[in-house]
Design a protein around this motif. Structure first.
Motif, PDB file in Angstrom:
ATOM      1  N   PRO A  95     -48.526 -45.968 -62.183  1.00 31.15           N
ATOM      2  CA  PRO A  95     -47.907 -46.251 -63.484  1.00 31.15           C
ATOM      3  C   PRO A  95     -46.712 -47.189 -63.324  1.00 31.15           C
ATOM      4  CG  PRO A  95     -47.359 -44.036 -62.750  1.00 31.15           C
ATOM      5  CD  PRO A  95     -48.395 -44.552 -61.804  1.00 31.15           C
ATOM      6  N   VAL A  96     -46.462 -47.974 -64.351  1.00 35.42           N
ATOM      7  CA  VAL A  96     -45.374 -48.949 -64.326  1.00 35.42           C
ATOM      8  C   VAL A  96     -44.404 -48.638 -65.463  1.00 35.42           C
ATOM      9  CG1 VAL A  96     -44.749 -51.394 -64.416  1.00 35.42           C
ATOM     10  CG2 VAL A  96     -46.918 -50.696 -63.364  1.00 35.42           C
ATOM     11  N   PHE A  97     -43.131 -48.461 -65.094  1.00 36.73           N
ATOM     12  CA  PHE A  97     -42.063 -48.188 -66.052  1.00 36.73           C
ATOM     13  C   PHE A  97     -41.103 -49.368 -66.055  1.00 36.73           C
ATOM     14  CE2 PHE A  97     -43.761 -44.237 -64.572  1.00 36.73           C
ATOM     15  CZ  PHE A  97     -43.681 -43.337 -65.629  1.00 36.73           C
ATOM     16  N   VAL A 157     -46.933 -53.020 -67.773  1.00 35.39           N
ATOM     17  CA  VAL A 157     -46.216 -51.784 -68.100  1.00 35.39           C
ATOM     18  C   VAL A 157     -47.182 -50.803 -68.759  1.00 35.39           C
ATOM     19  CG1 VAL A 157     -44.373 -50.766 -69.501  1.00 35.39           C
ATOM     20  CG2 VAL A 157     -44.001 -52.957 -68.312  1.00 35.39           C
ATOM     21  N   SER A 158     -47.306 -49.646 -68.173  1.00 38.57           N
ATOM     22  CA  SER A 158     -48.243 -48.641 -68.686  1.00 38.57           C
ATOM     23  C   SER A 158     -47.538 -47.493 -69.383  1.00 38.57           C
ATOM     24  CB  SER A 158     -49.092 -48.077 -67.541  1.00 38.57           C
ATOM     25  OG  SER A 158     -48.265 -47.485 -66.546  1.00 38.57           O
ATOM     26  N   GLU A 159     -46.213 -47.339 -69.139  1.00 37.81           N
ATOM     27  CA  GLU A 159     -45.439 -46.240 -69.713  1.00 37.81           C
ATOM     28  C   GLU A 159     -44.170 -46.832 -70.344  1.00 37.81           C
ATOM     29  OE1 GLU A 159     -46.327 -42.895 -69.239  1.00 37.81           O
ATOM     30  OE2 GLU A 159     -48.053 -43.300 -67.947  1.00 37.81           O
ATOM     31  N   VAL A 160     -44.109 -46.822 -71.655  1.00 36.36           N
ATOM     32  CA  VAL A 160     -42.928 -47.331 -72.349  1.00 36.36           C
ATOM     33  C   VAL A 160     -42.045 -46.145 -72.698  1.00 36.36           C
ATOM     34  CG1 VAL A 160     -42.056 -48.508 -74.391  1.00 36.36           C
ATOM     35  CG2 VAL A 160     -44.113 -49.357 -73.249  1.00 36.36           C
ATOM     36  N   VAL A 161     -40.906 -46.036 -72.027  1.00 38.03           N
ATOM     37  CA  VAL A 161     -39.967 -44.934 -72.219  1.00 38.03           C
ATOM     38  C   VAL A 161     -38.703 -45.517 -72.826  1.00 38.03           C
ATOM     39  CG1 VAL A 161     -38.708 -43.055 -71.098  1.00 38.03           C
ATOM     40  CG2 VAL A 161     -40.951 -43.756 -70.215  1.00 38.03           C
ATOM     41  N   ARG A 162     -38.400 -45.146 -74.051  1.00 48.93           N
ATOM     42  CA  ARG A 162     -37.256 -45.723 -74.759  1.00 48.93           C
ATOM     43  C   ARG A 162     -36.765 -44.749 -75.828  1.00 48.93           C
ATOM     44  NH1 ARG A 162     -40.838 -50.503 -77.684  1.00 48.93           N
ATOM     45  NH2 ARG A 162     -41.973 -49.191 -79.145  1.00 48.93           N
ATOM     46  N   GLY A 163     -35.668 -45.101 -76.527  1.00 47.32           N
ATOM     47  CA  GLY A 163     -35.031 -44.197 -77.461  1.00 47.32           C
ATOM     48  C   GLY A 163     -35.804 -43.975 -78.742  1.00 47.32           C
ATOM     49  N   GLN A 164     -35.510 -42.860 -79.381  1.00 47.72           N
ATOM     50  CA  GLN A 164     -36.168 -42.513 -80.637  1.00 47.72           C
ATOM     51  C   GLN A 164     -35.877 -43.507 -81.754  1.00 47.72           C
ATOM     52  OE1 GLN A 164     -34.858 -38.516 -81.429  1.00 47.72           O
ATOM     53  NE2 GLN A 164     -36.615 -37.591 -80.409  1.00 47.72           N
ATOM     54  N   ASP A 165     -34.805 -44.287 -81.634  1.00 48.81           N
ATOM     55  CA  ASP A 165     -34.506 -45.269 -82.667  1.00 48.81           C
ATOM     56  C   ASP A 165     -35.571 -46.353 -82.746  1.00 48.81           C
ATOM     57  OD1 ASP A 165     -33.571 -45.958 -80.097  1.00 48.81           O
ATOM     58  OD2 ASP A 165     -32.136 -47.398 -80.892  1.00 48.81           O
TER      59      ASP A 165
END
Length: 290
Positions: A4-6, A217-225
């Motif tokens: 996986p790519v972050f 990028v396989s995993e997009v991790v970011r804020g709820q906004d």
């Protein structure tokens, strides 16, 4: 199966604060735990606000936190031709049009409309664009462009949604109202969003989906906004035949008044905390990471 790519993708228009630290460390931790890759991307498409000293400070802060990332770092300003190519694809589909109104013009147009319950707004609370320029004849629009009138390029949302039908995404985090699992995208809620401007052949929405696709990028991790912005990103991915990442939207780090931390509100930066003798372990404790 590839690892996986972050990625962590800040804009160098200010100094990083605790909210950035939480997102960067969470991405780094998840990549390490899964045997994946961690990338740093510099989203510097706004030349009026982005500065080299802020980019240098980003790397300094991330190094101090103990994070490491693959190189070279992708800088959006070095890849404008890739965004322009995507824009041409959307243009070829007949899905974009030039709009010439300023924010003040749009406010006046909306004020002239006597809407009983108020003008509709997007998920960020911004009034939807009324679509005035969409009806301009191609000849008139080109004359205005040739005359040097400033413009933005907007996505014809109704036509784009009709083209792709129902779409959604897999949410491994949660949205502002606890949304998780299979989430139905609602791009129409954003109206005819800006996809590019006269001086820059992209916007955040377009650049982020192109970057994620080209970087794998396989995993997009970011804020709820940014949770509901994913609706627009999923729409663009479908229109441009780009791969779909899995999304994980995380909680926001807030100040004592409950407001999310922001560069625009001079939220305490990591550099100030470091100067005050705070160490990376304390930063982790403050943002709730083990």
């Amino acid at each position: 199966m590839p690892p996986p790519v972050f990625r962590f993708a800040p804009s160098p228009n200010g100094y990083l604060h605790l909210g950035h630290a939480f997102s960067a460390m969470l991405n780094f931790d998840l990549a390490r735990q899964s045997g994946g890759r961690f990338l740093l991307r510099v989203e510097d498409i706004d030349p009026t606000r982005c500065r080299p000293e802020f980019e240098a400070a980003i790397e300094e802060d991330l190094n101090w936190l103990g994070l490491s990332w693959e190189r070279p770092v992708r800088r959006q300003s070095e890849h404008l031709s890739e965004y322009r190519a995507a824009l041409e694809k959307l243009e070829g589909l007949g899905l974009i049009y030039p709009a010439f109104e300023s924010r003040l013009d749009i406010a006046k147009l909306i004020a002239e409309q006597k809407v009983p319950h108020g003008w509709p707004r997007d998920p960020d609370g911004v009034p939807l664009y009324p679509g005035t320029s969409r009806s301009f004849a191609a000849e008139k629009a080109q004359q205005m462009i040739d005359a040097g009138v400033r413009y933005s390029l907007r996505l014809d949302m109704a036509a784009a949604c009709a083209r792709v039908g129902s779409i959604g995404w897999t949410e491994r985090g949660e949205g502002p109202e606890g949304e998780t699992g299979a989430v139905a995208a609602e791009p129409a809620a954003w109206g005819d969003v800006i996809i590019a401007r006269k001086e820059t052949p992209t916007s955040y929405h377009l650049a982020v989906v192109i970057d994620d696709a080209l970087q794998g990028v396989s995993e997009v991790v970011r804020g709820q906004d940014l949770f509901w912005s994913t609706s627009v990103h999923r729409l663009l991915q479908e229109l441009l035949h780009l791969p779909q990442p899995v999304y994980r939207h995380h909680r926001l780090i807030r100040d004592a008044s409950g407001q999310k931390l922001s560069k625009s509100t001079d939220a305490t930066g990591l550099r100030e905390l470091r100067a005050a003798g705070i160490d990376p372990a304390e930063i982790r404790r403050r943002v709730g990471l083990a």
